[in-house]
Design an enzyme around this catalytic site. Structure first.
Site, PDB file in Angstrom:
ATOM      1  N   CYS A 170       0.800  -1.225   0.000  1.00 48.97           N
ATOM      2  CA  CYS A 170       0.000   0.000   0.000  1.00 48.97           C
ATOM      3  C   CYS A 170       0.834   1.278   0.000  1.00 48.97           C
ATOM      4  CB  CYS A 170      -0.952  -0.010   1.192  1.00 48.97           C
ATOM      5  SG  CYS A 170      -2.025  -1.457   1.204  1.00 48.97           S
ATOM      6  N   HIS A 310      -2.263   8.265   6.192  1.00 44.72           N
ATOM      7  CA  HIS A 310      -2.520   6.935   5.624  1.00 44.72           C
ATOM      8  C   HIS A 310      -3.849   6.400   6.143  1.00 44.72           C
ATOM      9  CE1 HIS A 310      -1.651   3.128   3.762  1.00 44.72           C
ATOM     10  NE2 HIS A 310      -1.768   2.483   4.903  1.00 44.72           N
ATOM     11  N   GLU A 321       0.448   5.743  13.384  1.00 43.91           N
ATOM     12  CA  GLU A 321       0.834   6.892  12.568  1.00 43.91           C
ATOM     13  C   GLU A 321       0.884   8.170  13.393  1.00 43.91           C
ATOM     14  OE1 GLU A 321      -0.492   9.033   8.350  1.00 43.91           O
ATOM     15  OE2 GLU A 321      -1.753   7.457   9.227  1.00 43.91           O
ATOM     16  N   LYS A 342      -9.269   8.374   2.892  1.00 41.35           N
ATOM     17  CA  LYS A 342      -9.773   7.006   2.678  1.00 41.35           C
ATOM     18  C   LYS A 342     -11.168   6.826   3.279  1.00 41.35           C
ATOM     19  CE  LYS A 342      -5.307   4.585   2.431  1.00 41.35           C
ATOM     20  NZ  LYS A 342      -4.376   5.709   2.729  1.00 41.35           N
ATOM     21  N   HIS A 347      -9.761   2.340   0.452  1.00 42.09           N
ATOM     22  CA  HIS A 347      -8.316   2.133   0.387  1.00 42.09           C
ATOM     23  C   HIS A 347      -7.956   1.559  -0.975  1.00 42.09           C
ATOM     24  CE1 HIS A 347      -4.290   1.410   1.280  1.00 42.09           C
ATOM     25  NE2 HIS A 347      -4.362   0.554   2.283  1.00 42.09           N
ATOM     26  N   PHE A 408       1.850  -3.411   3.871  1.00 45.43           N
ATOM     27  CA  PHE A 408       2.222  -4.725   4.368  1.00 45.43           C
ATOM     28  C   PHE A 408       3.703  -4.976   4.050  1.00 45.43           C
ATOM     29  CE2 PHE A 408      -2.145  -7.101   4.259  1.00 45.43           C
ATOM     30  CZ  PHE A 408      -2.598  -6.282   5.284  1.00 45.43           C
TER      31      PHE A 408
END
Length: 420
Positions: A170, A310, A321, A342, A347, A408
């Protein structure tokens, strides 16, 4: 200025997303706080645990001619649409060489995808099983390749300085833009078309993410399912689409009289080395990326007025974050308007950094931070100035903004932009 430290600017933007078929309609949807999430109506979704997604607003078949579209995976179709818009928005009227403003050898393309041609791969495997070998499309391999979107965009614009495809889950789209900045800064290219794309709304990825407990199962309220920072958040909502920018050396842009949206200050990259899917909970890896960004640019924390976070709507990721931002910026975080787009687009995986860069650049250009929707009960650990309710006017003067992307594998990428 020497060839290893050239100023980089953004001169074109393009997008196709769950909120609109171009950057203007997408921006309008973001500022209005409109959700692009809906219930999946396809027959294959009936038995899935997750039956919602942020599907594209305008189908690519309405834009790309059928003979070309049938040779492109959906992810490449999205990338091509966004790149065409960005290319035209930057003021180019033809491919490199045909447009005298850019030489092919000075033009690059960096388009990322986290998963690539997964729908082509799975669909053609079904054809093989059900109809036999002879019915498998001869275009399958060039369609399913992860570099297919980048290759097709490179062919479209005539890029010969290099065509690249970073794959870092991502964080892929943001890493592509960071790589493109470096191509220009170090003198490899004068112009680079860069961004991210993804097309994974398919039963297998949805089933897999659902079984990982990574996705929201709020099937009864699609528009309210993506809820970053809310205490009841239960995972991300899968989206699809692409976001692309045209990056250019400031000297090259000035020479041809191009409009400039923002300066691209650079990137900060790190890796968590913690877990294949879970973020490092204290945010130390993200903090390292932020420090790398500061070390590699002239950005001052006091300049940062906006962050496109994010913030996928996962319990651990959203908080990690913010912890990282506090580690690096301390009390300055209180003056940074934090938006989690998002909540509206879902996403986009490898496309997230692309569309969120478009949103970040437009936020600076219009001095307006999009709202984060669906935050009914703010998590006390979300210790930041989350923009809620309606869009927020950003300060006058010279300001900067960050776009955070994590993936990931522990990939962390932070991009920075500044008003011009």
């Amino acid at each position: 200025m020497n060839a290893t430290n050239r100023t980089v600017v953004v001169t074109g933007i393009g997008a196709t997303t769950p909120l609109g078929g171009d950057s203007a309609s997408t921006w309008e949807g973001l500022i209005a706080g409109r959700s692009g999430v809906s219930a999946l109506k396809q027959d294959w979704a009936v038995d899935l645990p997750v039956r919602i997604a942020a599907q594209i607003a305008v189908e690519p078949g309405e834009i790309i001619a059928r003979p070309q579209a049938r040779k492109l995976d959906r992810s490449a179709q999205f990338a091509l649409i966004a790149a065409r818009e960005a290319w035209a928005d930057a003021g180019f009227t033809a491919k490199a060489g045909e447009d005298a403003a850019i030489e092919p050898e000075r033009l690059g393309a960096v388009i990322a995808s986290g998963i690539g041609g997964v729908t082509t791969l799975l669909d053609q495997y079904d054809v093989l099983k059900e109809k036999g070998v002879r019915r498998v499309s001869p275009h399958t391999v060039p369609m399913l390749m992860p570099n297919s979107p980048a290759a097709n965009v490179g062919l479209e614009v005539g890029a010969r300085a290099g065509v690249h495809t970073p794959v870092s889950a991502c964080a892929s789209g943001a890493e592509a833009i960071g790589y493109a900045i470096e191509m220009i800064r170090t003198g490899r290219a004068d112009v680079v078309v860069a961004g991210g794309t993804e097309a994974a709304v398919h039963p297998l990825p949805i089933a897999a993410f659902g079984n990982m407990m990574a996705m929201s199962k709020n099937n009864d309220d699609p528009e309210g399912a993506s809820r970053p920072y809310d205490q009841a958040r239960d995972g991300f909502v899968l989206g699809e689409g692409a976001g692309v920018v045209v990056l250019e050396s400031a000297e090259h842009a000035a020479k041809r009289g191009a409009r400039v949206y923002a300066e691209a200050l650079g990137q900060g990259i790190s890796a968590d080395a913690h877990h294949i899917t879970q973020p490092e909970p204290s945010g130390s890896g993200i903090a390292h990326a932020l420090r790398n960004l500061l070390a590699g640019s002239d950005l001052k924390p006091s300049e940062i007025a906006h962050i496109n976070a994010h913030a996928t709507s996962t319990p651990q990721g959203d908080v990690a974050e913010i912890k990282a931002l506090r580690k690096v910026f301390g009390e300055d975080v209180d003056h940074m308007a934090l938006s989690a787009t998002k909540s509206m687009t879902g996403h986009l995986l490898g496309g997230a950094g692309g569309i969120e860069t478009v949103a970040t650049v437009l936020a600076l250009h219009h001095r307006l931070a999009p709202p984060t929707i669906n935050v009914e009960n703010l998590d006390p650990e979300a210790d930041a100035d989350v923009v809620r309710g309606e869009a927020r006017v950003l300060p006058e003067g010279t300001i900067a903004a960050l776009n955070d992307s994590f993936g990931f594998g522990g990939h962390n990428v932070v991009l920075a932009f500044r008003t011009v």
